[in-house]
Scaffold this motif. Structure first.
Motif, PDB file in Angstrom:
ATOM      1  N   CYS A  23      22.454   7.495  -1.876  1.00 54.08           N
ATOM      2  CA  CYS A  23      22.646   8.919  -2.183  1.00 54.08           C
ATOM      3  C   CYS A  23      23.997   9.154  -2.857  1.00 54.08           C
ATOM      4  O   CYS A  23      24.104   9.992  -3.757  1.00 54.08           O
ATOM      5  CB  CYS A  23      22.507   9.754  -0.911  1.00 54.08           C
ATOM      6  N   LEU A  43      16.715  15.594  -4.721  1.00 51.90           N
ATOM      7  CA  LEU A  43      17.979  14.854  -4.637  1.00 51.90           C
ATOM      8  C   LEU A  43      18.753  14.969  -5.943  1.00 51.90           C
ATOM      9  O   LEU A  43      19.973  15.157  -5.937  1.00 51.90           O
ATOM     10  CB  LEU A  43      17.722  13.377  -4.334  1.00 51.90           C
ATOM     11  N   PRO A  71      23.426  14.689  -2.045  1.00 50.59           N
ATOM     12  CA  PRO A  71      22.004  14.390  -1.886  1.00 50.59           C
ATOM     13  C   PRO A  71      21.635  14.014  -0.450  1.00 50.59           C
ATOM     14  O   PRO A  71      20.586  14.417   0.044  1.00 50.59           O
ATOM     15  CB  PRO A  71      21.762  13.213  -2.832  1.00 50.59           C
ATOM     16  N   SER A  72      22.504  13.270   0.229  1.00 57.25           N
ATOM     17  CA  SER A  72      22.168  12.854   1.603  1.00 57.25           C
ATOM     18  C   SER A  72      22.164  14.039   2.559  1.00 57.25           C
ATOM     19  O   SER A  72      21.279  14.141   3.422  1.00 57.25           O
ATOM     20  CB  SER A  72      23.093  11.749   2.100  1.00 57.25           C
ATOM     21  N   ARG A 115      19.059  16.147   1.801  1.00 53.36           N
ATOM     22  CA  ARG A 115      17.845  15.531   2.341  1.00 53.36           C
ATOM     23  C   ARG A 115      17.799  15.640   3.861  1.00 53.36           C
ATOM     24  O   ARG A 115      16.737  15.861   4.448  1.00 53.36           O
ATOM     25  CB  ARG A 115      17.773  14.055   1.904  1.00 53.36           C
TER      26      ARG A 115
END
Length: 178
Positions: free
Chosen positions: A64, A115, A125-126, A129
């Motif tokens: 990510c 993402l 992104p992490s 998510r």
């Protein structure tokens, strides 16, 4: 008010291992090896088994981080040409993922697009998510494909097969020096 998905709150993860995996895939494709041979697959499986659950999670966070860093670089490159990174990158990447039905299940594609959009708008992104639950097994290959496709996109833009890897390696070196 800062977003809970602000990158400063995100773990970087094991960027080195994630980069090594992507660089290995890039080199294999550039060398004309599109199928993973049995020995390489066995070695990758053995390596993954040594990571354990915590190590695997670190590699996910590292992937990510790569998505974030690649999208940041792409954002700056596209802005230099008065283009939007999301409009320039996301549709093509999604279309490519859709052409990979044996590796990328259709239901994973919206998460991969999310993402990219998260990273393209300056979010982690992490962390983006994470708000939707734990990663699933079915998302591992699409995640790897997404990072790979971003790196390959950068390499094509720069006409340099090692540019994306070098970009991250140099950023990691600068971070270690600071």
């Amino acid at each position: 008010m800062p977003s809970p998905c602000d990158p400063r709150y995100a773990p970087a993860g094991d960027v080195g291992t994630a980069l090594m995996m992507i660089d290995s895939r890039l080199k294999a494709v550039y060398d004309g090896r599109t199928e993973t041979d049995a020995d390489q697959k066995a070695l990758a499986d053995q390596f993954a088994a040594t990571l354990g659950p915590r190590g695997a999670h670190e590699v996910l966070d590292g992937a990510c981080t790569l998505i974030f860093m690649f999208m940041e670089w792409l954002r700056m490159a596209y802005e230099d040409h008065d283009e939007d990174v999301i409009a320039a990158v996301v549709p093509n990447l999604v279309a490519t993922l859709r052409m990979m039905p044996r590796s990328v299940r259709p239901e994973a594609i919206p998460s991969m697009a999310g993402l990219l959009v998260a990273a393209g708008t300056g979010l982690s992104p992490s962390l983006w998510r994470k708000q939707y639950g734990e990663w699933t097994r079915d998302e591992m290959t699409p995640l790897e494909a997404t990072v790979f496709l971003l790196a390959e996109h950068i390499n094509r833009l720069t006409d340099d097969r090692d540019f994306a890897t070098r970009l991250i390696t140099e950023a990691l070196t600068r971070a270690d020096e600071d």
